[in-house]
Structure formats: structure tokens, C-alpha cells
Design a protein around this motif. Sequence first.
Motif, PDB file in Angstrom:
ATOM      1  N   ALA A   1       0.731  -1.188  -0.049  1.00 45.88           N
ATOM      2  CA  ALA A   1      -0.034   0.054  -0.066  1.00 45.88           C
ATOM      3  C   ALA A   1       0.981   1.358   0.052  1.00 45.88           C
ATOM      4  O   ALA A   1       0.498   2.187  -0.804  1.00 45.88           O
ATOM      5  N   LEU A   2       1.769   1.305   0.806  1.00 49.17           N
ATOM      6  CA  LEU A   2       2.852   2.667   0.932  1.00 49.17           C
ATOM      7  C   LEU A   2       3.533   2.719  -0.490  1.00 49.17           C
ATOM      8  O   LEU A   2       3.749   3.973  -0.631  1.00 49.17           O
ATOM      9  N   VAL A   3       3.984   1.727  -0.910  1.00 48.71           N
ATOM     10  CA  VAL A   3       4.545   1.959  -2.359  1.00 48.71           C
ATOM     11  C   VAL A   3       3.781   2.549  -2.974  1.00 48.71           C
ATOM     12  O   VAL A   3       4.125   3.225  -3.964  1.00 48.71           O
ATOM     13  N   ALA A   4       2.433   1.928  -3.432  1.00 54.24           N
ATOM     14  CA  ALA A   4       1.583   2.340  -4.418  1.00 54.24           C
ATOM     15  C   ALA A   4       1.223   3.707  -4.009  1.00 54.24           C
ATOM     16  O   ALA A   4       0.957   4.628  -5.032  1.00 54.24           O
ATOM     17  N   TYR A   5       1.199   4.089  -2.667  1.00 48.38           N
ATOM     18  CA  TYR A   5       0.790   5.506  -2.457  1.00 48.38           C
ATOM     19  C   TYR A   5       1.745   6.530  -2.836  1.00 48.38           C
ATOM     20  O   TYR A   5       1.346   7.541  -3.280  1.00 48.38           O
ATOM     21  N   GLN A   6       3.310   6.165  -2.561  1.00 44.28           N
ATOM     22  CA  GLN A   6       4.243   6.957  -2.854  1.00 44.28           C
ATOM     23  C   GLN A   6       4.255   7.195  -4.512  1.00 44.28           C
ATOM     24  O   GLN A   6       4.443   8.286  -4.783  1.00 44.28           O
ATOM     25  N   GLN A   7       4.081   6.092  -5.219  1.00 40.74           N
ATOM     26  CA  GLN A   7       4.219   6.166  -6.612  1.00 40.74           C
ATOM     27  C   GLN A   7       3.065   6.882  -7.158  1.00 40.74           C
ATOM     28  O   GLN A   7       3.155   7.898  -8.167  1.00 40.74           O
ATOM     29  N   ALA A   8       1.854   6.773  -6.533  1.00 44.79           N
ATOM     30  CA  ALA A   8       0.776   7.345  -7.135  1.00 44.79           C
ATOM     31  C   ALA A   8       0.811   9.019  -6.836  1.00 44.79           C
ATOM     32  O   ALA A   8       0.252   9.763  -7.637  1.00 44.79           O
ATOM     33  N   VAL A   9       1.252   9.252  -5.591  1.00 46.93           N
ATOM     34  CA  VAL A   9       1.406  10.738  -4.980  1.00 46.93           C
ATOM     35  C   VAL A   9       2.341  11.264  -6.062  1.00 46.93           C
ATOM     36  O   VAL A   9       2.034  12.570  -6.692  1.00 46.93           O
ATOM     37  N   ARG A  10       3.595  10.865  -6.504  1.00 45.18           N
ATOM     38  CA  ARG A  10       4.266  11.260  -7.428  1.00 45.18           C
ATOM     39  C   ARG A  10       3.869  11.480  -8.701  1.00 45.18           C
ATOM     40  O   ARG A  10       4.190  12.371  -9.314  1.00 45.18           O
ATOM     41  N   ALA A  11       3.084  10.487  -9.259  1.00 48.72           N
ATOM     42  CA  ALA A  11       2.410  10.558 -10.617  1.00 48.72           C
ATOM     43  C   ALA A  11       1.482  11.849 -10.695  1.00 48.72           C
ATOM     44  O   ALA A  11       1.591  12.558 -11.567  1.00 48.72           O
ATOM     45  N   VAL A  12       0.689  12.116  -9.655  1.00 51.36           N
ATOM     46  CA  VAL A  12      -0.095  13.418  -9.547  1.00 51.36           C
ATOM     47  C   VAL A  12       0.724  14.581  -9.510  1.00 51.36           C
ATOM     48  O   VAL A  12       0.535  15.492  -9.988  1.00 51.36           O
ATOM     49  N   ALA A  13       1.656  14.617  -8.577  1.00 49.25           N
ATOM     50  CA  ALA A  13       2.471  15.893  -8.161  1.00 49.25           C
ATOM     51  C   ALA A  13       3.492  16.032  -9.602  1.00 49.25           C
ATOM     52  O   ALA A  13       3.751  17.090  -9.910  1.00 49.25           O
ATOM     53  N   THR A  14       3.926  15.150 -10.473  1.00 44.65           N
ATOM     54  CA  THR A  14       4.764  15.467 -11.525  1.00 44.65           C
ATOM     55  C   THR A  14       4.120  15.284 -12.656  1.00 44.65           C
ATOM     56  O   THR A  14       4.730  15.648 -13.845  1.00 44.65           O
ATOM     57  N   GLY A  15       3.084  14.324 -12.933  1.00 43.82           N
ATOM     58  CA  GLY A  15       2.418  14.275 -14.170  1.00 43.82           C
ATOM     59  C   GLY A  15       3.068  12.943 -14.900  1.00 43.82           C
ATOM     60  O   GLY A  15       2.715  12.556 -16.021  1.00 43.82           O
ATOM     61  N   THR A  16       4.068  12.183 -14.295  1.00 43.68           N
ATOM     62  CA  THR A  16       4.668  10.919 -14.791  1.00 43.68           C
ATOM     63  C   THR A  16       4.676   9.690 -13.967  1.00 43.68           C
ATOM     64  O   THR A  16       4.509   9.845 -12.718  1.00 43.68           O
ATOM     65  N   PHE A  17       4.703   8.616 -14.562  1.00 45.36           N
ATOM     66  CA  PHE A  17       4.355   7.280 -13.806  1.00 45.36           C
ATOM     67  C   PHE A  17       5.661   6.281 -14.547  1.00 45.36           C
ATOM     68  O   PHE A  17       5.527   6.129 -15.787  1.00 45.36           O
ATOM     69  N   SER A  18       6.317   5.751 -13.853  1.00 45.41           N
ATOM     70  CA  SER A  18       7.284   4.677 -14.105  1.00 45.41           C
ATOM     71  C   SER A  18       7.027   3.291 -13.459  1.00 45.41           C
ATOM     72  O   SER A  18       7.077   3.210 -12.198  1.00 45.41           O
ATOM     73  N   PRO A  19       6.251   2.395 -14.412  1.00 42.15           N
ATOM     74  CA  PRO A  19       6.053   1.065 -13.636  1.00 42.15           C
ATOM     75  C   PRO A  19       7.626   0.414 -13.235  1.00 42.15           C
ATOM     76  O   PRO A  19       7.397  -0.364 -12.297  1.00 42.15           O
ATOM     77  N   GLY A  20       8.507   0.589 -14.194  1.00 43.14           N
ATOM     78  CA  GLY A  20       9.754   0.166 -13.685  1.00 43.14           C
ATOM     79  C   GLY A  20      10.354   0.504 -12.197  1.00 43.14           C
ATOM     80  O   GLY A  20      10.887  -0.216 -11.372  1.00 43.14           O
ATOM     81  N   LEU A  21       9.996   1.857 -11.944  1.00 49.04           N
ATOM     82  CA  LEU A  21      10.402   2.717 -10.659  1.00 49.04           C
ATOM     83  C   LEU A  21       9.743   2.040  -9.514  1.00 49.04           C
ATOM     84  O   LEU A  21       9.994   1.784  -8.395  1.00 49.04           O
ATOM     85  N   THR A  22       8.407   1.923  -9.905  1.00 50.98           N
ATOM     86  CA  THR A  22       7.460   1.022  -8.873  1.00 50.98           C
ATOM     87  C   THR A  22       7.862  -0.223  -8.579  1.00 50.98           C
ATOM     88  O   THR A  22       7.865  -0.665  -7.139  1.00 50.98           O
ATOM     89  N   CYS A  23       8.238  -1.040  -9.722  1.00 49.49           N
ATOM     90  CA  CYS A  23       8.563  -2.261  -9.156  1.00 49.49           C
ATOM     91  C   CYS A  23       9.894  -2.343  -8.462  1.00 49.49           C
ATOM     92  O   CYS A  23      10.010  -2.829  -7.338  1.00 49.49           O
TER      93      CYS A  23
END
Length: 518
Positions: free
Chosen positions: A157-179
Motif C-alpha cells: 500500500a505505501l509503495v503504491a501510495y508513494q508512486q501514485a502521489v508522485r504521478a499526481v505531483a509530477t504528471g509522470t509514472f514509471s512502472p519500472g521505478l514502482t517495481c
Amino acid sequence: MNPVEIVVGLILVAVVLAAAAQRLRVPYPAALVLGGLALGFVPGLPHIQIPPAVAFLVFIPPLVYQVASRFGLRDLRHHRWPIFRLAVGLMLLNLICVAGAVRWADDGFSWAAAFVLAAVVGPTDTAAVAAVARGLPVPRRVERILEGESLFNDVVALVAYQQAVRAVATGTFSPGLTCLSLAWGAVGGIGVGLAAGALATWSRRRVSDPAVNTAASFLTPFAAYLGGEAVGASGVLATVAAGLFVGHVLLPTLPPTDRIQAVAFWDGTRFLLEGLAFVLIGFQLRAVLSEPVSASAWITCAVVCATTVAVRLVWTLAWNVPLFARRAAPDHVPRFRHAVLIGWAGMRGVDSLAAALALPLVTDDGVTPFPQRDLIALVAFSTILVTLVLQGLTLPILIRTLGLPPDDAERREDAVARLAAVAAALRRLDELESAHGGSADALGHLRAMYQFCLRQYQTGLDAPTGADPGDGLSALTRELLKAEREAVRTLWADGRIGDETRRRAEQALDHEELTFGA
């Protein structure tokens, strides 16, 4: 009011509400949340603003550590697949389903913001699950699975939370960085936690003062949590690993006085932190509801709550379908009634509270408000309220409706362990008597005491399922110990013994009561 007065007042509220909940025989987390909610709308009370970092650091490490230190590695190994399916499989499914439901209910949510909300309401809460299960006749297997799930689902949950917040704040999402973040969060968290547990074990074995030893135990969860966060890993998982290590390696080897004092200290600390957390959850709703809430916002709250509860029920019941059951060992498939209970016991709490409060106010450009922040907080608090109050209050009714048989496994195991220990003591007494002789009076006294214990534990082992182990010898022992206590108190009241002598005598009677299981 200064902060100290506020904290003392909230603890007083928590104690009163918990006592009332005990009298009413309802899970006290629900009573505390409702009490905090009512308290929040009392005119004149100050608004309590909890910094997110403080909420995480004050509540989560000690509460997680206390549960983990009592969660045996054997239970973890035995229930590893049900725990894994709930902590990882259910968490991932819940993230997808809740995010999709949010997008369906409110098209103002982007996918990234929807996943932020899903991650906030995703993890079950260690403190809430332990507190609710502790006051109910929950089968031991179910209780261990629920506690294990709540210990480990924070990582996903916390990893998903951090990556989702980063995606909202920066407008980018990296599946590799999430894994990569998930992998490092798990590996780094376990490594830091084991190191903290090993250091705590090494240091506490060299401390002879029980009070200092107990104080050192209080530092362990914070060292593990802060160490995990410092290296960018999961502080929660580091705390879990430290608790499991200390509970498995250190606690069994501590002197009895140190162990009894540490357990009593952590029981009291757990209640204080749980009480404050649950009251504050209800109290925080005052700020969330201070502004008018639209009908569409309440619809979103209802959709998320319903989705969260429904997905959990469907997931737990699915493992009783033959298609799934054939793929797992029979012992790893929850019985149908147990699955229903597990599915209904998904309480949210401090984790979701802290995550909702930790959302940034603006995106990375420093100007744009974080999308849907207020609505995410409202939905999160609504989900906490529904799961703690609705599910918490209805769990006793569900248990009675399911007709779950009494779970005497722990009582019988306790009787078996004590029976074996007393039998070994009697054999050793025979060896000492034949080898060294000794005082006939002392040997006779010890033999009579251990034979009494032997009969008592054998009676408990032979008792039918659901029988009260307090009957028979234990009831008689309680009466005798009560008479002893009255005699000591009479001597103290007459001035014939001092306070310290009374304290030592009552402490000896306490240990005797524990020894005889009275």
C-alpha cells in the motif's frame, strides 16, 4: 489549552469510552471513534492538527512492533499463504477495483488521483484488527491470519501510495521505478529490521536492570522504523522484522522479571496509543466536515466503502471455490465460515488516517493545488468510520450467526505445555532426592505443590471443548489467594508491615496466581 492538557484529556476520554465499551460488550475501537466524532463537534474545543510525520512516527512503529513481537515465526510459516494472498493479492486487487470505482463515480478524478485514494484506504490497520479481535471469540487461526495480513499489507500500500502521489505531483509514472521501489522496500526493510532486532537483542542481554531493559525495548521500533525510512526502504516492514526477531530470539531468554515487566509495559503502551489514535480519528472528521459536502461527494464515499468491503468478501470467499481450493493445500484454504469472518474483518485505522493527512497541499510546481485532496480525505475518513464502526459493531453478531465453535486450541496447548513442564520438574525432583538427599520438609512441600499443579493442568486438558478452565482447582486456588491477600492488607492497615513489605508480598502472590493459573 496547551498540548499536554489536550493529550491528557483525550486519554481520559479513551479510558472512559473503553470502560463503557467493555460493559456494553462491544469492540472499543468503534466506541472510541464515535466518541471522538462527537467530541469534535463540542463548541469551544480547539482544533487538533496532527502533522503527518508525527502521526506515522508516534503511532505506527510501537503498535506494529507490539503485535509483531508476539506473532510467532511458526504461525507466520504455517499461515504464510493465506497471509500472502491477503497482504499482496487482495491489496493489488483492491487498488485496481477501488481506483476504477472512483473513476466511475466521479469523472473529476484522474487515474493517478484515483490510485492515491485507493492506496490510502487499502491497508487494514494493525491496531484496529488486534483491538477488535482481542475482545471477541475469534478462532485463533483467523486472528493470526488477520494480524499477519495487517502487518505486511502496508508495504504494498505505501509503495503504491508513494508512486501514485508522485504521478499526481509530477504528471509522470514509471512502472519500472514502482517495481524497483517495491523490491527495495521489502529487501531493505527486512535487512534494516533484522539489524535493529539483532542490535536490540545484543544490548538488552547486557542490561541487568529490568526498568532500563524495558526502556530499551521502547526504542527498538523507532530505531527500526527510522532506519528503514533513512535508506529509502519500508519503515513498517523494518519494524515488523525487528519485532519478529526480538520476539523469537530475545524474549524467551530474558529473566522472568524483565519479561513480565516488559509485557506489562507494552500492554499499557498499546492501549494508550490505540486509545489516542481511535479518538483522534473521530476528532479529525470535524475538520473534514467543516465545509459543506456535495451529494456527489457522499456518493463517492458510499461507492468506495461498498467496493472496499465487497472486494474483500469476494476475494476471501473465492478461495473456497473448488477451482481455487484444488490449487492449495487443504490447511491453507479457509473454511467457509472462517472466510466470511475474515472477509468482514477488514478494519481501516491509523495507517489510512496518516496517509490521508500526509497528502501534499500542492503539486511540484508549487502553485497547483493537489487534485481532489479534500475529497480524498473525506472518503478516507468515511471508510475508516464505516469499517471500524459498522464492521466492528457487527462482528459479534456475525460470529454468533455463523455459529463458530469455541476455539480451545490455545487453552489446550497451554495445558499440554504446563503439564509437560510440571512432569519434568517432578522427574528432576526424584533425581535430586536420590542423588543428593535434602530436607524432607522442603522436598515434601515442593512435591505437593507440583503434584497439585499436575492435577490442575490435567483437569484443564481433560475438560470438554468450551468448558470453563477456571472451574475446580483454579476456583479453589483463587479463594485461597484471596484470603492471603486480605491477610496481608490487614497487616498493612494495622501498621504491622510497611508499604514496601506489602508490595513484595502482593507481588509474590501475583506470581503464585500466574503459576497456578488461578
